[in-house]
Enzyme design. Sequence first.
Site, PDB file in Angstrom:
ATOM      1  N   LYS A 190       0.810  -1.101   0.033  1.00  0.00           N
ATOM      2  CA  LYS A 190       0.124  -0.116   0.115  1.00  0.00           C
ATOM      3  C   LYS A 190       0.775   1.325   0.051  1.00  0.00           C
ATOM      4  CE  LYS A 190      -3.238  -2.942  -0.152  1.00  0.00           C
ATOM      5  NZ  LYS A 190      -4.090  -3.174   0.911  1.00  0.00           N
TER       6      LYS A 190
HETATM    7  C1  LIG Z   1      -5.116  -4.595   1.364  1.00  0.00           C
HETATM    8  C2  LIG Z   1      -6.641  -4.505   1.584  1.00  0.00           C
HETATM    9  C3  LIG Z   1      -7.421  -4.719   2.654  1.00  0.00           C
HETATM   10  C4  LIG Z   1      -6.823  -5.577   3.889  1.00  0.00           C
HETATM   11  O1  LIG Z   1      -5.682  -4.648   4.274  1.00  0.00           O
HETATM   12  P1  LIG Z   1      -4.664  -5.617   5.082  1.00  0.00           P
HETATM   13  O2  LIG Z   1      -3.804  -4.871   5.820  1.00  0.00           O
HETATM   14  O3  LIG Z   1      -3.901  -6.554   4.402  1.00  0.00           O
HETATM   15  O4  LIG Z   1      -5.433  -6.382   6.289  1.00  0.00           O
HETATM   16  C5  LIG Z   1      -8.850  -4.776   2.517  1.00  0.00           C
HETATM   17  N1  LIG Z   1      -9.184  -4.159   1.639  1.00  0.00           N
HETATM   18  C6  LIG Z   1      -8.631  -3.762   0.181  1.00  0.00           C
HETATM   19  C7  LIG Z   1      -9.397  -3.169  -0.811  1.00  0.00           C
HETATM   20  C8  LIG Z   1      -7.441  -3.906   0.424  1.00  0.00           C
HETATM   21  O5  LIG Z   1      -6.574  -3.603  -0.701  1.00  0.00           O
END
Ligand SMILES: *Cc1c(COP(=O)(O)O)cnc(C)c1O
Length: 383
Positions: A190
């Site tokens: 991210k």
């Molecule tokens: C990455 C992601 C999540 C979950 O996040 P984590 O930190 O990996 O638990 C949820 N929704 C979307 C759309 C994502 O891209």
Amino acid sequence: MPLPSEASTAFLPYGRQMIDEDDIAAVVGALRSDWLTTGPKVGEFEAAVCAFTGAQYAVAVSSGTAALHAAMNAIGIGPGDEVIVPAMTFAATANCVVYQGGTPVFADVNPDTLLIEPLAVARKITNRTRAVIAVDYAGQPCDYDSLRAITDRHNLFLVADACHSIGGSYKESKVGTLADLTVFSFHPVKHITTGEGGMVVADDQELAERMRRFRNHGIATDHRQREQQGTWYYEMTELGYNYRISDLQSAMGVSQLRKLPGFLARRRAIARQYDQAFADSVAIRPLTTLTEVEHAYHLYVVSLPDAATRATVFQKLRDRGIGVNVHYLPVHLHSFYRDRFGYGPKLCPVAEGAYERIISLPIWPGMDKVQVERVIRELQEWR
Ligand SMILES: *Cc1c(COP(=O)(O)O)cnc(C)c1O
């Protein structure tokens, strides 16, 4: 430094973190402090995200998934409740509804943007619907005016899964201020990372306090607060979890957040480079970016003519060291959702059709212009 020959063939993942010496120093600083888990850095990270997004309250947790779960708990989702989610998203967006005993109801997406389609949302509303989770797919904020009109009319909560879109905006309003609750993830792919981590921002103090308890077993005070108040007494008022984020991670988050504007600028520059390269292409079609948004570009997704081309291109690029990926298999097609809820093909035909043709190209702030050119060249020469 890699030699030029190595640099031109090095594996390019679709996304990756950027960690500098200042991030490392921040974590080392936390290691030397009195607090490893919930200490002053957690609140500092929350305040910094509030300042960045313009939201009033923030609750940091151990992952984006925990943040989604906390959001569903805060708005009181339970057995019998339906929550409308887009078919084109990561499974966690729907799983959080199931954690609470609720039913995720899948709405189809717009074919040009792959964002949840407000008309499809309206069609899925029943007298059990309690909330809508909008996903800012790839980093582009959804059509929040239309979604808000629907949720207001039916008295539903609007939750933003903004795991792709921190730093984005819609009609001059920043992501973080567009929904009742907004969820971020700090996973390494991210925009900014804490290793694992997540956060929910809100303007409602009561919802924020509920999430604060939820991340700490349902207990109203944390260890540090009790120490400061000189008391041993605590009470668990509802069932919660250990979804806490540590001070080590929060120190890293504060350090990463300072660099977010630069990361966003770099992601947008890479997206422009791709946009220009594919502007006249018939076969390689980027998703549409709407004029009223500022895109945060977690992903750069292009659509290819058909499933066979996508399969060929995927294999060729992977063989050439380019870590393309596919985001996502529509959630209702996962065997868990077929088995548990009886969902399956034809439920969301736009998402299902798009899934066959899309591919995500590498985009992360550490990529240089030459690496982007390499991806473009390999993609254009797929035949
Ligand atoms: C990455 C992601 C999540 C979950 O996040 P984590 O930190 O990996 O638990 C949820 N929704 C979307 C759309 C994502 O891209």
